[in-house]
Design a protein around this motif. Structure first.
Motif, PDB file in Angstrom:
ATOM      1  N   ILE A 349      45.791 -37.048  20.401  1.00 36.06           N
ATOM      2  CA  ILE A 349      45.258 -36.923  21.767  1.00 36.06           C
ATOM      3  C   ILE A 349      44.026 -36.028  21.782  1.00 36.06           C
ATOM      4  CG2 ILE A 349      45.774 -35.957  24.036  1.00 36.06           C
ATOM      5  CD1 ILE A 349      48.662 -36.913  23.648  1.00 36.06           C
ATOM      6  N   GLU A 350      44.069 -34.943  21.016  1.00 35.85           N
ATOM      7  CA  GLU A 350      42.918 -34.029  20.956  1.00 35.85           C
ATOM      8  C   GLU A 350      41.691 -34.739  20.403  1.00 35.85           C
ATOM      9  OE1 GLU A 350      41.700 -29.822  18.762  1.00 35.85           O
ATOM     10  OE2 GLU A 350      43.821 -30.327  19.045  1.00 35.85           O
ATOM     11  N   ASN A 351      41.887 -35.542  19.357  1.00 32.83           N
ATOM     12  CA  ASN A 351      40.761 -36.299  18.776  1.00 32.83           C
ATOM     13  C   ASN A 351      40.236 -37.341  19.763  1.00 32.83           C
ATOM     14  OD1 ASN A 351      41.042 -34.850  16.405  1.00 32.83           O
ATOM     15  ND2 ASN A 351      42.378 -36.367  15.440  1.00 32.83           N
ATOM     16  N   GLN A 352      41.164 -38.005  20.479  1.00 31.09           N
ATOM     17  CA  GLN A 352      40.752 -38.991  21.473  1.00 31.09           C
ATOM     18  C   GLN A 352      39.960 -38.329  22.605  1.00 31.09           C
ATOM     19  OE1 GLN A 352      44.627 -40.704  22.397  1.00 31.09           O
ATOM     20  NE2 GLN A 352      44.114 -42.581  21.293  1.00 31.09           N
ATOM     21  N   GLU A 353      40.383 -37.159  23.010  1.00 29.22           N
ATOM     22  CA  GLU A 353      39.667 -36.442  24.076  1.00 29.22           C
ATOM     23  C   GLU A 353      38.228 -36.148  23.680  1.00 29.22           C
ATOM     24  OE1 GLU A 353      41.718 -32.921  25.237  1.00 29.22           O
ATOM     25  OE2 GLU A 353      42.955 -33.941  26.732  1.00 29.22           O
ATOM     26  N   LYS A 354      38.052 -35.708  22.446  1.00 33.72           N
ATOM     27  CA  LYS A 354      36.691 -35.405  21.976  1.00 33.72           C
ATOM     28  C   LYS A 354      35.807 -36.646  22.053  1.00 33.72           C
ATOM     29  CE  LYS A 354      38.076 -31.676  18.837  1.00 33.72           C
ATOM     30  NZ  LYS A 354      38.172 -31.241  17.407  1.00 33.72           N
ATOM     31  N   THR A 355      36.342 -37.753  21.560  1.00 40.29           N
ATOM     32  CA  THR A 355      35.575 -39.010  21.583  1.00 40.29           C
ATOM     33  C   THR A 355      35.312 -39.465  23.014  1.00 40.29           C
ATOM     34  OG1 THR A 355      36.601 -39.671  19.485  1.00 40.29           O
ATOM     35  CG2 THR A 355      35.515 -41.391  20.769  1.00 40.29           C
ATOM     36  N   LEU A 356      36.324 -39.377  23.866  1.00 46.69           N
ATOM     37  CA  LEU A 356      36.172 -39.804  25.256  1.00 46.69           C
ATOM     38  C   LEU A 356      35.155 -38.962  26.003  1.00 46.69           C
ATOM     39  CD1 LEU A 356      39.902 -40.574  26.160  1.00 46.69           C
ATOM     40  CD2 LEU A 356      38.018 -42.202  26.259  1.00 46.69           C
ATOM     41  N   PHE A 357      35.158 -37.672  25.785  1.00 41.46           N
ATOM     42  CA  PHE A 357      34.167 -36.819  26.454  1.00 41.46           C
ATOM     43  C   PHE A 357      32.751 -37.158  25.986  1.00 41.46           C
ATOM     44  CE2 PHE A 357      37.550 -33.770  27.762  1.00 41.46           C
ATOM     45  CZ  PHE A 357      37.163 -33.629  29.078  1.00 41.46           C
ATOM     46  N   GLN A 358      32.621 -37.498  24.709  1.00 41.35           N
ATOM     47  CA  GLN A 358      31.301 -37.909  24.213  1.00 41.35           C
ATOM     48  C   GLN A 358      30.844 -39.197  24.905  1.00 41.35           C
ATOM     49  OE1 GLN A 358      31.874 -38.240  19.981  1.00 41.35           O
ATOM     50  NE2 GLN A 358      31.863 -36.025  19.631  1.00 41.35           N
ATOM     51  N   LEU A 359      31.741 -40.173  24.984  1.00 41.71           N
ATOM     52  CA  LEU A 359      31.404 -41.437  25.651  1.00 41.71           C
ATOM     53  C   LEU A 359      31.152 -41.218  27.135  1.00 41.71           C
ATOM     54  CD1 LEU A 359      34.073 -43.794  23.986  1.00 41.71           C
ATOM     55  CD2 LEU A 359      31.608 -43.741  23.528  1.00 41.71           C
ATOM     56  N   ALA A 360      31.962 -40.356  27.756  1.00 41.04           N
ATOM     57  CA  ALA A 360      31.802 -40.075  29.182  1.00 41.04           C
ATOM     58  C   ALA A 360      30.442 -39.463  29.476  1.00 41.04           C
ATOM     59  CB  ALA A 360      32.916 -39.142  29.661  1.00 41.04           C
ATOM     60  N   HIS A 361      29.984 -38.588  28.609  1.00 42.86           N
ATOM     61  CA  HIS A 361      28.670 -37.970  28.820  1.00 42.86           C
ATOM     62  C   HIS A 361      27.545 -38.992  28.622  1.00 42.86           C
ATOM     63  CE1 HIS A 361      30.200 -34.030  29.562  1.00 42.86           C
ATOM     64  NE2 HIS A 361      30.749 -33.897  28.363  1.00 42.86           N
ATOM     65  N   GLN A 362      27.748 -39.935  27.701  1.00 43.48           N
ATOM     66  CA  GLN A 362      26.753 -41.007  27.539  1.00 43.48           C
ATOM     67  C   GLN A 362      26.692 -41.859  28.804  1.00 43.48           C
ATOM     68  OE1 GLN A 362      27.231 -43.261  23.825  1.00 43.48           O
ATOM     69  NE2 GLN A 362      28.089 -41.440  22.857  1.00 43.48           N
ATOM     70  N   LEU A 363      27.847 -42.203  29.356  1.00 38.50           N
ATOM     71  CA  LEU A 363      27.884 -42.960  30.607  1.00 38.50           C
ATOM     72  C   LEU A 363      27.190 -42.188  31.716  1.00 38.50           C
ATOM     73  CD1 LEU A 363      31.599 -44.209  30.498  1.00 38.50           C
ATOM     74  CD2 LEU A 363      29.586 -45.689  30.510  1.00 38.50           C
ATOM     75  N   SER A 364      27.477 -40.913  31.794  1.00 39.31           N
ATOM     76  CA  SER A 364      26.913 -40.070  32.851  1.00 39.31           C
ATOM     77  C   SER A 364      25.393 -40.008  32.763  1.00 39.31           C
ATOM     78  CB  SER A 364      27.517 -38.665  32.758  1.00 39.31           C
ATOM     79  OG  SER A 364      27.060 -37.862  33.813  1.00 39.31           O
ATOM     80  N   GLU A 365      24.879 -39.853  31.553  1.00 43.79           N
ATOM     81  CA  GLU A 365      23.425 -39.770  31.372  1.00 43.79           C
ATOM     82  C   GLU A 365      22.736 -41.048  31.845  1.00 43.79           C
ATOM     83  OE1 GLU A 365      22.817 -38.877  27.289  1.00 43.79           O
ATOM     84  OE2 GLU A 365      23.589 -36.818  27.440  1.00 43.79           O
ATOM     85  N   LYS A 366      23.330 -42.201  31.512  1.00 38.45           N
ATOM     86  CA  LYS A 366      22.730 -43.476  31.905  1.00 38.45           C
ATOM     87  C   LYS A 366      22.820 -43.672  33.424  1.00 38.45           C
ATOM     88  CE  LYS A 366      23.155 -47.034  29.193  1.00 38.45           C
ATOM     89  NZ  LYS A 366      23.702 -48.161  28.419  1.00 38.45           N
ATOM     90  N   ARG A 367      23.918 -43.238  34.029  1.00 44.55           N
ATOM     91  CA  ARG A 367      24.056 -43.342  35.493  1.00 44.55           C
ATOM     92  C   ARG A 367      23.029 -42.467  36.193  1.00 44.55           C
ATOM     93  NH1 ARG A 367      30.526 -42.444  34.856  1.00 44.55           N
ATOM     94  NH2 ARG A 367      31.139 -44.630  34.503  1.00 44.55           N
ATOM     95  N   LYS A 368      22.915 -41.249  35.727  1.00 40.11           N
ATOM     96  CA  LYS A 368      21.979 -40.312  36.363  1.00 40.11           C
ATOM     97  C   LYS A 368      20.529 -40.746  36.162  1.00 40.11           C
ATOM     98  CE  LYS A 368      25.116 -36.364  36.078  1.00 40.11           C
ATOM     99  NZ  LYS A 368      25.426 -35.079  35.401  1.00 40.11           N
ATOM    100  N   ALA A 369      20.273 -41.458  35.069  1.00 39.64           N
ATOM    101  CA  ALA A 369      18.913 -41.929  34.814  1.00 39.64           C
ATOM    102  C   ALA A 369      18.515 -43.034  35.790  1.00 39.64           C
ATOM    103  CB  ALA A 369      18.796 -42.417  33.370  1.00 39.64           C
ATOM    104  N   ILE A 370      19.484 -43.907  36.149  1.00 38.55           N
ATOM    105  CA  ILE A 370      19.166 -45.041  37.026  1.00 38.55           C
ATOM    106  C   ILE A 370      19.287 -44.679  38.493  1.00 38.55           C
ATOM    107  CG2 ILE A 370      21.489 -46.028  37.244  1.00 38.55           C
ATOM    108  CD1 ILE A 370      18.239 -47.981  36.600  1.00 38.55           C
ATOM    109  N   ALA A 371      20.022 -43.620  38.812  1.00 35.07           N
ATOM    110  CA  ALA A 371      20.331 -43.286  40.210  1.00 35.07           C
ATOM    111  C   ALA A 371      19.086 -43.071  41.083  1.00 35.07           C
ATOM    112  CB  ALA A 371      21.242 -42.063  40.272  1.00 35.07           C
ATOM    113  N   PRO A 372      18.069 -42.283  40.642  1.00 30.99           N
ATOM    114  CA  PRO A 372      16.902 -42.057  41.512  1.00 30.99           C
ATOM    115  C   PRO A 372      16.185 -43.348  41.895  1.00 30.99           C
ATOM    116  CG  PRO A 372      16.945 -40.464  39.724  1.00 30.99           C
ATOM    117  CD  PRO A 372      17.992 -41.482  39.407  1.00 30.99           C
TER     118      PRO A 372
END
Length: 552
Positions: A349-372
């Motif tokens: 679970i700890e390893n999955q969390e690390k990977t998920l947070f990395q993917l989540a931040h990638q998703l967030s960056e792309k969302r924030k880039a298109i939002a404006p």
């Protein structure tokens, strides 16, 4: 997409059928003619509740049917899960009897309203003023951003891993709970086994102890009775054995005369020998039998322990009690130590969390880039729809924990008037503003996101002229990607239709009924001209209608 709608015995509709085109279907008609009744019928197909007050004829059954092409909606799993026959054409039917009994069917399979609501949510997106719009949903707001940001593949990867992650977390909770219960049960078993070990039960001891206790408790009676018996047999003046020996001597004098007498004497002497042995036994037992208070107490305590354990474990014999002890021992030995499994799962679970947070931040960056860009485009489109001072801002909040779509929580903030404070859409936007905002946002993501059939009810209220024309163009462009149905009072919007229906009332058998007619070109010219002027329309209105339709 919806292919056709059939209505029988509903409101002021006796019976009618409407066919829908792939593109933009426009519905017009006079106020009160029954346009909203069509939306009401669609609402029933979406799972709204039925009422006998809506029956046209109180003695007949009301039936609403809609046919949908669902080949592109990927609903096979949903149909299988709910035991509904799947086909690329789906027919939903609602029935209401005069007694008030309501039934719903999907491809002739009975379904409850919850299933119908979930199913129809993939088929129809119904926008009515002052209703809660899908645009309010923060999940849908995030869905639009992901579509524009091209997050599909990344999101699929994230959600697949997130599904495993949440499943592992649930499994971990279950293992921890099992481990705790096992430890508690094992502690209890250890306590029970300790009782058995301290008791040191021996097979057969209950019977022997009960017998010994009985003997010791009656020692005086035993000693007195056996002593008296010994005396009568051997020691008294007229002892029984002495008298029998005299008889034996007398028999000796005659036994030599007859073989049968010799045999009888032998049997008689055998009795004497047996009585002599019994007498000696009586004497021995009487001499060794002594009342022992300490031993009696010891036996009573031992038996009390056995009886208490038997009552505790619900058995009646010592053998059954020993079986219980064996069962407890076997159960204790069967307990597996889950500590290692728990630690391994925690690490996963700890390893999955690390990977998920990395993917989540990638998703967030792309969302924030298109939002404006997205919010600017929405504002520009709203200005074209007579909302010159409209503002929209996409507000991001990061969650500390992983969510099903990452760590982003988004909220579309909106203000319709200059100087107004930006707030959540549901809190500040009026019905008309919400509808225009829904039209703007969905038209901008139309090519990037799969949407169901979009149904708009009078979103053109309060606008006219070039603004209404612009709204019609937006609806028309939106219909290039998705099926769109719009009820309108605007001639400019109506002029953009691929299919134009006119709703009107007429009197039949002294009752007013609603009818629907699909208009041909000349009929469209006449209806749009009436919308521009009056009935009958003026020549200039007719000319204007032709110009709107682009016909000579």
């Amino acid at each position: 997409m919806i292919k056709w709608l059939k209505i029988q015995n509903y409101a002021i509709i006796e019976e009618l059928e409407v066919q829908f085109s792939n593109g933009l279907t426009i519905i017009t008609g006079e106020t009160g003619a029954g346009k909203s009744i069509l939306l009401g019928a669609l609402g029933l197909l979406m799972g709204n509740r039925m009422d006998t007050k809506s029956l046209y004829d109180l003695t007949q059954k009301c039936i609403i049917e809609g046919c949908f092409n669902i080949s592109k909606y990927k609903l096979e799993a949903f149909f299988k899960e709910n035991d509904i026959d799947y086909d690329e054409e789906l027919v939903i039917r609602r029935e209401l009897t005069p007694s008030g009994k309501s039934r719903a069917f999907a491809n002739d399979t009975p379904v409850n309203l919850k299933v119908l609501q979930e199913l129809s949510g993939s088929l129809l997106d119904l926008h009515q003023q002052f209703d809660t719009l899908e645009t309010h949903s923060t999940d849908f707001q995030l869905h639009m951003l992901d579509a524009l940001a091209g997050n599909k593949d990344l999101l699929v990867k994230y959600q697949g891993l997130y599904k495993d992650y949440t499943r592992n977390k649930r499994q971990l909770e279950t293992l921890i709970e099992q481990h705790q219960k096992a430890r508690q049960e094992e502690d209890f078993l250890n306590y029970q086994l300790k009782e058995f070990e301290e008791a040191a039960l021996v097979k057969g001891e209950q019977e022997s102890s009960e017998e010994e206790l009985s003997k010791l408790s009656n020692a005086e009676d035993i000693k007195r009775t056996l002593g008296s018996a010994f005396q009568h047999l051997s020691e008294s003046e007229n002892a029984v054995i002495s008298q029998l020996e005299d008889i034996s001597s007398a028999l000796s004098s005659v036994s030599s005369f007859d073989a049968n007498l010799r045999k009888l004497k032998e049997r008689f002497d055998g009795i004497i020998y047996e009585l002599q042995d019994v007498a000696r036994e009586f004497e021995a037992v009487a001499e060794e039998t002594e009342y022992n208070e300490e031993r009696i107490k010891e036996l009573q305590e031992r038996l009390d322990l056995i009886y208490r354990l038997q009552k505790k474990h619900g058995v009646l014999t010592l053998d059954q009690l020993l079986e219980v002890q064996q069962q407890i021992t076997e159960k204790q030995n069967s307990f597996a130590d889950l500590s290692q499994n728990i630690e391994q799962l925690k690490q996963t679970i700890e390893n999955q969390e690390k990977t998920l947070f990395q993917l989540a931040h990638q998703l967030s960056e792309k969302r924030k880039a298109i939002a404006p860009k997205f919010q600017d485009n929405v504002v520009n489109m709203l200005k074209q729809l007579a909302m010159e001072h409209a503002q929209m801002q996409i507000h991001f909040t990061a969650s500390d924990t992983l969510l099903s779509s990452g760590v982003d929580q988004v909220n579309y903030l909106f203000a319709a008037n200059k100087g107004s404070r930006l707030q959540a859409i549901r809190e500040v936007a009026s019905g008309g503003e919400q509808s225009r905002l829904a039209l703007a946002t969905k038209s901008l993501v139309a090519s990037a996101i799969p949407l169901p059939t979009l149904v708009f009810d009078e979103i053109d209220t309060g606008i006219s002229g070039h603004v209404a024309l612009k709204m019609g163009e937006i609806l028309r462009n939106l219909s290039n990607e998705h099926q769109v149905v719009s009820i309108t009072h605007s001639p400019q919007v109506a002029s953009q239709a691929d299919t134009h229906y006119y709703v009107y009332k007429r009197v039949k058998d002294d009752r007013t009924v609603t009818e629907v007619k699909q208009l041909k070109v000349e009929e469209r010219i006449h209806v749009i001209a009436m919308m521009l002027s009056s009935d009958p329309p003026s020549l200039s209105a007719l000319q204007n209608a032709r110009e709107l339709l682009g016909v000579s």
